[in-house]
Write a protein that holds these residues in place. Structure first.
Motif, mmCIF file in Angstrom:
data_model
loop_
_atom_site.group_PDB
_atom_site.id
_atom_site.type_symbol
_atom_site.label_atom_id
_atom_site.label_comp_id
_atom_site.label_asym_id
_atom_site.label_seq_id
_atom_site.Cartn_x
_atom_site.Cartn_y
_atom_site.Cartn_z
ATOM 1 N N ALA A 150 -37.246 54.137 -25.151
ATOM 2 C CA ALA A 150 -37.572 54.837 -23.904
ATOM 3 C C ALA A 150 -37.408 53.825 -22.776
ATOM 4 C CB ALA A 150 -39.006 55.346 -23.966
ATOM 5 N N PRO A 151 -37.458 54.266 -21.518
ATOM 6 C CA PRO A 151 -37.238 53.315 -20.425
ATOM 7 C C PRO A 151 -38.167 52.114 -20.583
ATOM 8 C CG PRO A 151 -38.343 55.285 -19.636
ATOM 9 C CD PRO A 151 -37.927 55.538 -21.046
ATOM 10 N N LYS A 152 -37.703 50.996 -20.082
ATOM 11 C CA LYS A 152 -38.452 49.744 -20.225
ATOM 12 C C LYS A 152 -39.852 49.932 -19.649
ATOM 13 C CE LYS A 152 -34.004 48.592 -19.031
ATOM 14 N NZ LYS A 152 -33.502 49.492 -18.026
ATOM 15 N N VAL A 153 -40.713 50.610 -20.398
ATOM 16 C CA VAL A 153 -42.049 50.920 -19.892
ATOM 17 C C VAL A 153 -43.010 49.839 -20.343
ATOM 18 C CG1 VAL A 153 -43.955 52.553 -19.986
ATOM 19 C CG2 VAL A 153 -41.619 53.388 -19.867
ATOM 20 N N THR A 154 -43.495 49.108 -19.385
ATOM 21 C CA THR A 154 -44.564 48.140 -19.629
ATOM 22 C C THR A 154 -45.674 48.503 -18.655
ATOM 23 O OG1 THR A 154 -42.749 46.717 -18.899
ATOM 24 C CG2 THR A 154 -44.172 45.826 -20.586
ATOM 25 N N PRO A 155 -46.497 49.506 -19.022
ATOM 26 C CA PRO A 155 -47.460 50.033 -18.068
ATOM 27 C C PRO A 155 -48.368 48.956 -17.476
ATOM 28 C CG PRO A 155 -47.638 51.159 -20.201
ATOM 29 C CD PRO A 155 -46.577 50.115 -20.322
ATOM 30 N N ASP A 156 -48.585 47.859 -18.204
ATOM 31 C CA ASP A 156 -49.476 46.815 -17.683
ATOM 32 C C ASP A 156 -48.749 45.868 -16.729
ATOM 33 O OD1 ASP A 156 -47.980 46.094 -19.887
ATOM 34 O OD2 ASP A 156 -49.434 44.646 -20.621
ATOM 35 N N LEU A 157 -47.424 45.969 -16.617
ATOM 36 C CA LEU A 157 -46.672 45.099 -15.712
ATOM 37 C C LEU A 157 -45.882 45.931 -14.713
ATOM 38 C CD1 LEU A 157 -45.227 42.359 -18.093
ATOM 39 C CD2 LEU A 157 -47.113 42.146 -16.480
ATOM 40 N N PRO A 158 -46.515 46.303 -13.594
ATOM 41 C CA PRO A 158 -45.752 47.060 -12.605
ATOM 42 C C PRO A 158 -44.658 46.206 -11.984
ATOM 43 C CG PRO A 158 -47.947 46.554 -11.778
ATOM 44 C CD PRO A 158 -47.883 46.066 -13.201
ATOM 45 N N PRO A 159 -43.590 46.824 -11.510
ATOM 46 C CA PRO A 159 -42.501 46.048 -10.909
ATOM 47 C C PRO A 159 -42.966 45.328 -9.645
ATOM 48 C CG PRO A 159 -42.133 48.415 -10.623
ATOM 49 C CD PRO A 159 -43.337 48.269 -11.480
ATOM 50 N N GLY A 180 -37.648 54.699 4.780
ATOM 51 C CA GLY A 180 -36.323 54.426 4.236
ATOM 52 C C GLY A 180 -36.358 53.606 2.965
ATOM 53 N N SER A 181 -37.507 53.603 2.283
ATOM 54 C CA SER A 181 -37.688 52.859 1.036
ATOM 55 C C SER A 181 -38.438 53.723 0.038
ATOM 56 C CB SER A 181 -38.501 51.583 1.280
ATOM 57 O OG SER A 181 -37.751 50.632 1.994
ATOM 58 N N ALA A 182 -38.358 53.332 -1.232
ATOM 59 C CA ALA A 182 -39.076 54.042 -2.286
ATOM 60 C C ALA A 182 -40.568 54.077 -1.978
ATOM 61 C CB ALA A 182 -38.826 53.372 -3.635
ATOM 62 N N SER A 183 -41.198 55.195 -2.289
ATOM 63 C CA SER A 183 -42.629 55.344 -2.026
ATOM 64 C C SER A 183 -43.429 54.255 -2.737
ATOM 65 C CB SER A 183 -43.100 56.739 -2.436
ATOM 66 O OG SER A 183 -42.752 57.032 -3.779
ATOM 67 N N TYR A 184 -43.029 53.889 -3.951
ATOM 68 C CA TYR A 184 -43.749 52.836 -4.686
ATOM 69 C C TYR A 184 -43.573 51.481 -4.000
ATOM 70 C CZ TYR A 184 -45.828 50.339 -8.564
ATOM 71 O OH TYR A 184 -46.651 49.555 -9.326
ATOM 72 N N LEU A 185 -42.372 51.204 -3.500
ATOM 73 C CA LEU A 185 -42.111 49.941 -2.805
ATOM 74 C C LEU A 185 -42.943 49.844 -1.525
ATOM 75 C CD1 LEU A 185 -40.689 47.273 -2.214
ATOM 76 C CD2 LEU A 185 -38.699 48.591 -1.431
ATOM 77 N N PRO A 206 -48.417 58.983 -14.339
ATOM 78 C CA PRO A 206 -48.934 57.862 -13.542
ATOM 79 C C PRO A 206 -47.801 57.311 -12.670
ATOM 80 C CG PRO A 206 -49.700 57.702 -15.807
ATOM 81 C CD PRO A 206 -48.693 58.827 -15.767
ATOM 82 N N GLN A 207 -48.154 56.778 -11.487
ATOM 83 C CA GLN A 207 -47.131 56.482 -10.475
ATOM 84 C C GLN A 207 -46.029 55.537 -10.936
ATOM 85 O OE1 GLN A 207 -48.252 54.467 -6.897
ATOM 86 N NE2 GLN A 207 -49.913 53.322 -7.846
ATOM 87 N N VAL A 208 -46.334 54.540 -11.740
ATOM 88 C CA VAL A 208 -45.282 53.630 -12.205
ATOM 89 C C VAL A 208 -44.305 54.392 -13.103
ATOM 90 C CG1 VAL A 208 -44.768 51.531 -13.528
ATOM 91 C CG2 VAL A 208 -46.721 51.565 -11.982
ATOM 92 N N GLN A 209 -44.829 55.295 -13.924
ATOM 93 C CA GLN A 209 -43.956 56.076 -14.814
ATOM 94 C C GLN A 209 -43.108 57.075 -14.024
ATOM 95 O OE1 GLN A 209 -46.118 57.710 -18.163
ATOM 96 N NE2 GLN A 209 -47.234 55.793 -18.443
ATOM 97 N N ASP A 210 -43.698 57.699 -12.991
ATOM 98 C CA ASP A 210 -42.898 58.573 -12.116
ATOM 99 C C ASP A 210 -41.727 57.770 -11.542
ATOM 100 O OD1 ASP A 210 -44.374 60.957 -12.339
ATOM 101 O OD2 ASP A 210 -45.454 60.662 -10.451
ATOM 102 N N HIS A 211 -42.037 56.581 -11.012
ATOM 103 C CA HIS A 211 -40.999 55.733 -10.405
ATOM 104 C C HIS A 211 -39.933 55.373 -11.436
ATOM 105 C CE1 HIS A 211 -39.205 52.640 -7.846
ATOM 106 N NE2 HIS A 211 -39.167 51.897 -8.929
ATOM 107 N N ARG A 212 -40.361 54.940 -12.605
ATOM 108 C CA ARG A 212 -39.395 54.495 -13.630
ATOM 109 C C ARG A 212 -38.509 55.635 -14.115
ATOM 110 N NH1 ARG A 212 -43.571 50.359 -16.085
ATOM 111 N NH2 ARG A 212 -42.753 48.473 -15.143
#
Length: 167
Positions: free
Chosen positions: A8-17, A95-100, A149-155
């Motif tokens: 699955a996508p490089k999901v490391t829920p404990d390490l947000p980008p 003009g940027s990603a909501s998570y960024l 969860p927001q990191v997973q939505d982004h990923r």
């Protein structure tokens, strides 16, 4: 349904980008053009990825103020549509990603809600909305997912963009 046990996508829920990783994603995930047909294909790809994972999400693609794609999967709710609108407005304004946008505030030791001076009922700097950027044009829209969860939505959005753009 891959046969080579693709993870699955490089999901490391404990390490947000990090802010740097997020900025690099935006530089890389750029379209040569973005048509109505592209919106349908990208939205359909997102729905396919979400269905494979049984993700209870809503998916939305807007370009220049027009909704070009929307789908609500089982388990999603009208609340997800409200989150989509709030996250998309952040992309349209910054003009940027909501998570960024949220990560940049956190990197300064504050939060978007505390420091942006924007109504949290209208804007949400939570992960899941990513700018649709066209080379030599700029940001023309947003692709948004809500329900995880927001990191997973982004990923999920980033993974779909990478696949769509062949990166």
């Amino acid at each position: 349904m891959t046969h080579h046990n693709e993870p699955a996508p490089k999901v490391t829920p404990d390490l947000p980008p990090t802010v740097e990783e997020l900025e690099a994603q935006e530089r890389r995930l750029v379209f040569a053009r973005f048509t109505h047909d592209d919106a349908w294909a990208l939205g359909s790809l997102l729905v396919e990825l979400a269905r494979e994972r049984r993700a209870p999400v809503a998916v939305d693609i807007h370009r220049a103020g027009q909704q070009l794609f929307h789908a609500a999967l089982p388990g999603s709710s009208p609340d997800n549509d409200a989150w989509i609108a709030r996250k998309r407005r952040v992309v349209e304004r910054y003009g940027s990603a909501s998570y960024l946008v949220g990560a940049r505030f956190r990197a300064k030791g504050t939060t978007f809600e505390e420091s942006s001076r924007l109504d949290p009922d209208t804007y949400a700097a939570h992960g899941g909305s990513f700018p649709i950027t066209v080379a030599d044009v700029g940001v023309i829209g947003a692709v948004t997912v809500s329900g995880l969860p927001q990191v997973q939505d982004h990923r999920l959005v980033v993974e779909a963009l990478e696949r769509f753009l062949g990166l």
